[in-house]
Motif scaffolding. Sequence first.
Motif, PDB file in Angstrom:
ATOM      1  N   SER A 219       0.968  -1.176  -0.135  1.00  0.00           N
ATOM      2  CA  SER A 219      -0.083   0.081  -0.078  1.00  0.00           C
ATOM      3  C   SER A 219       0.684   1.201  -0.050  1.00  0.00           C
ATOM      4  O   SER A 219       0.313   2.121  -0.239  1.00  0.00           O
ATOM      5  CB  SER A 219      -0.938  -0.041   1.260  1.00  0.00           C
ATOM      6  OG  SER A 219      -1.943  -1.139   1.025  1.00  0.00           O
ATOM      7  N   GLY A 220       1.960   1.054   0.366  1.00  0.00           N
ATOM      8  CA  GLY A 220       2.981   2.493   0.420  1.00  0.00           C
ATOM      9  C   GLY A 220       4.575   1.913   0.799  1.00  0.00           C
ATOM     10  O   GLY A 220       4.640   0.649   1.252  1.00  0.00           O
ATOM     11  N   VAL A 221       5.272   2.841   0.755  1.00  0.00           N
ATOM     12  CA  VAL A 221       6.541   2.595   1.243  1.00  0.00           C
ATOM     13  C   VAL A 221       7.166   3.396   2.369  1.00  0.00           C
ATOM     14  O   VAL A 221       7.073   4.778   1.987  1.00  0.00           O
ATOM     15  CB  VAL A 221       7.565   2.619   0.059  1.00  0.00           C
ATOM     16  CG1 VAL A 221       9.062   2.594   0.436  1.00  0.00           C
ATOM     17  CG2 VAL A 221       7.342   1.515  -0.956  1.00  0.00           C
ATOM     18  N   ILE A 222       7.451   3.089   3.395  1.00  0.00           N
ATOM     19  CA  ILE A 222       8.006   3.836   4.442  1.00  0.00           C
ATOM     20  C   ILE A 222       9.602   3.840   4.589  1.00  0.00           C
ATOM     21  O   ILE A 222       9.979   2.575   4.747  1.00  0.00           O
ATOM     22  CB  ILE A 222       7.433   3.446   5.855  1.00  0.00           C
ATOM     23  CG1 ILE A 222       5.889   3.570   5.844  1.00  0.00           C
ATOM     24  CG2 ILE A 222       7.904   4.375   6.944  1.00  0.00           C
ATOM     25  CD1 ILE A 222       5.112   2.894   6.825  1.00  0.00           C
ATOM     26  N   LEU A 223      10.312   4.787   4.507  1.00  0.00           N
ATOM     27  CA  LEU A 223      11.825   4.842   4.468  1.00  0.00           C
ATOM     28  C   LEU A 223      12.312   5.285   5.598  1.00  0.00           C
ATOM     29  O   LEU A 223      12.017   6.126   6.241  1.00  0.00           O
ATOM     30  CB  LEU A 223      11.985   5.877   3.335  1.00  0.00           C
ATOM     31  CG  LEU A 223      13.455   6.102   2.937  1.00  0.00           C
ATOM     32  CD1 LEU A 223      13.988   4.675   2.400  1.00  0.00           C
ATOM     33  CD2 LEU A 223      13.779   7.222   1.642  1.00  0.00           C
ATOM     34  N   PHE A 224      13.281   4.560   5.888  1.00  0.00           N
ATOM     35  CA  PHE A 224      14.301   4.623   7.370  1.00  0.00           C
ATOM     36  C   PHE A 224      15.506   4.760   6.715  1.00  0.00           C
ATOM     37  O   PHE A 224      16.159   3.791   6.164  1.00  0.00           O
ATOM     38  CB  PHE A 224      13.837   3.502   8.010  1.00  0.00           C
ATOM     39  CG  PHE A 224      14.853   3.556   9.273  1.00  0.00           C
ATOM     40  CD1 PHE A 224      14.848   4.498  10.490  1.00  0.00           C
ATOM     41  CD2 PHE A 224      15.714   2.359   9.553  1.00  0.00           C
ATOM     42  CE1 PHE A 224      15.679   4.620  11.380  1.00  0.00           C
ATOM     43  CE2 PHE A 224      16.662   2.542  10.817  1.00  0.00           C
ATOM     44  CZ  PHE A 224      16.626   3.562  11.468  1.00  0.00           C
ATOM     45  N   VAL A 225      16.209   5.704   6.915  1.00  0.00           N
ATOM     46  CA  VAL A 225      17.743   5.902   6.602  1.00  0.00           C
ATOM     47  C   VAL A 225      18.539   6.084   7.768  1.00  0.00           C
ATOM     48  O   VAL A 225      18.311   6.929   8.687  1.00  0.00           O
ATOM     49  CB  VAL A 225      17.750   7.053   5.806  1.00  0.00           C
ATOM     50  CG1 VAL A 225      19.464   7.389   5.348  1.00  0.00           C
ATOM     51  CG2 VAL A 225      16.966   6.673   4.551  1.00  0.00           C
TER      52      VAL A 225
ATOM     53  N   LEU B 143      10.489   7.790  -4.358  1.00  0.00           N
ATOM     54  CA  LEU B 143       9.570   6.744  -4.546  1.00  0.00           C
ATOM     55  C   LEU B 143       8.861   6.322  -3.265  1.00  0.00           C
ATOM     56  O   LEU B 143       8.050   5.425  -3.359  1.00  0.00           O
ATOM     57  CB  LEU B 143      10.387   5.494  -5.222  1.00  0.00           C
ATOM     58  CG  LEU B 143      10.539   5.786  -6.571  1.00  0.00           C
ATOM     59  CD1 LEU B 143      11.754   4.642  -7.187  1.00  0.00           C
ATOM     60  CD2 LEU B 143       9.745   5.701  -7.441  1.00  0.00           C
ATOM     61  N   SER B 144       9.516   7.041  -2.188  1.00  0.00           N
ATOM     62  CA  SER B 144       8.793   6.515  -0.929  1.00  0.00           C
ATOM     63  C   SER B 144       7.720   7.478  -0.558  1.00  0.00           C
ATOM     64  O   SER B 144       7.577   8.550  -1.153  1.00  0.00           O
ATOM     65  CB  SER B 144       9.648   6.842   0.208  1.00  0.00           C
ATOM     66  OG  SER B 144      10.171   7.951   0.537  1.00  0.00           O
TER      67      SER B 144
ATOM     68  N   ALA C 112       9.498  17.083  -0.625  1.00  0.00           N
ATOM     69  CA  ALA C 112       8.376  16.863  -0.355  1.00  0.00           C
ATOM     70  C   ALA C 112       7.478  15.966   0.337  1.00  0.00           C
ATOM     71  O   ALA C 112       6.344  15.615  -0.149  1.00  0.00           O
ATOM     72  CB  ALA C 112       7.309  17.544  -1.450  1.00  0.00           C
ATOM     73  N   LYS C 113       8.162  15.274   0.972  1.00  0.00           N
ATOM     74  CA  LYS C 113       7.789  13.865   1.858  1.00  0.00           C
ATOM     75  C   LYS C 113       7.561  14.198   3.366  1.00  0.00           C
ATOM     76  O   LYS C 113       8.281  14.896   3.960  1.00  0.00           O
ATOM     77  CB  LYS C 113       8.865  12.665   1.704  1.00  0.00           C
ATOM     78  CG  LYS C 113       9.061  12.377   0.302  1.00  0.00           C
ATOM     79  CD  LYS C 113       8.056  11.746  -0.315  1.00  0.00           C
ATOM     80  CE  LYS C 113       8.467  11.459  -1.748  1.00  0.00           C
ATOM     81  NZ  LYS C 113       7.096  11.071  -2.558  1.00  0.00           N
ATOM     82  N   PRO C 114       6.450  13.566   3.472  1.00  0.00           N
ATOM     83  CA  PRO C 114       5.798  13.828   5.107  1.00  0.00           C
ATOM     84  C   PRO C 114       7.100  13.019   5.805  1.00  0.00           C
ATOM     85  O   PRO C 114       7.420  11.902   5.498  1.00  0.00           O
ATOM     86  CB  PRO C 114       4.553  13.602   5.185  1.00  0.00           C
ATOM     87  CG  PRO C 114       4.365  12.489   3.926  1.00  0.00           C
ATOM     88  CD  PRO C 114       5.284  12.866   2.930  1.00  0.00           C
TER      89      PRO C 114
END
Length: 186
Positions: free
Chosen positions: A70-76, A136-137, A161-163
């Motif tokens: 449903s979506g991609v959550i990014l952790f760096v 893409l996240s 512009a990513k939350p």
Amino acid sequence: YFYLRMSGYRRCALSYDVVFCASNDVKARLNAIGIHNTLVTFNIAEPLSCAISFNDEGPSDIKRIKASFSGVILFVATDLTDEAKGFRLIVEAAKRLKEYAFMCIGEHKKGFTDAPSNVFYAGRIVPEQMGNYYSLSDVVVIPSICPDALPRVGLEALAFAKPVVGSNCGGIPDVIEDGVNGYLFA
């Protein structure tokens, strides 16, 4: 902060007209040990070169993963095994939010055998490719459990512009305006 508590370093900091701080949290910590000649400046060491390198193709791994969830959550994080960065919170969230993919970027020295199948590791990514991952996240998380001075990841995510969802500690509240460009949690 340990070194600034030592008298020699403290005297040195007090001898300057101004001590620049990366966040309001750093300023508060310095003020607490008597260093009041402080000024907050939100700055990162290197310009956002990743913004220049966006490629419409994008990394195939995240594009494939994005199509399956449903979506991609990014952790760096530089080191995903650094407990202070909050990777354990990512694992717990992934167990509850099975419909989302959790893409983790950073050094992965130790195995996390309890990570669910919706947690993916991209490894270390060269800065020039980071723009593709941000683009893409769907959301970027900063779940630090110890104060970060000013997480660069938050600034980069906002440039795309990513939350951003992050812990309400350290310099993270200086990056996230709760309810406006992301959300803070305790």
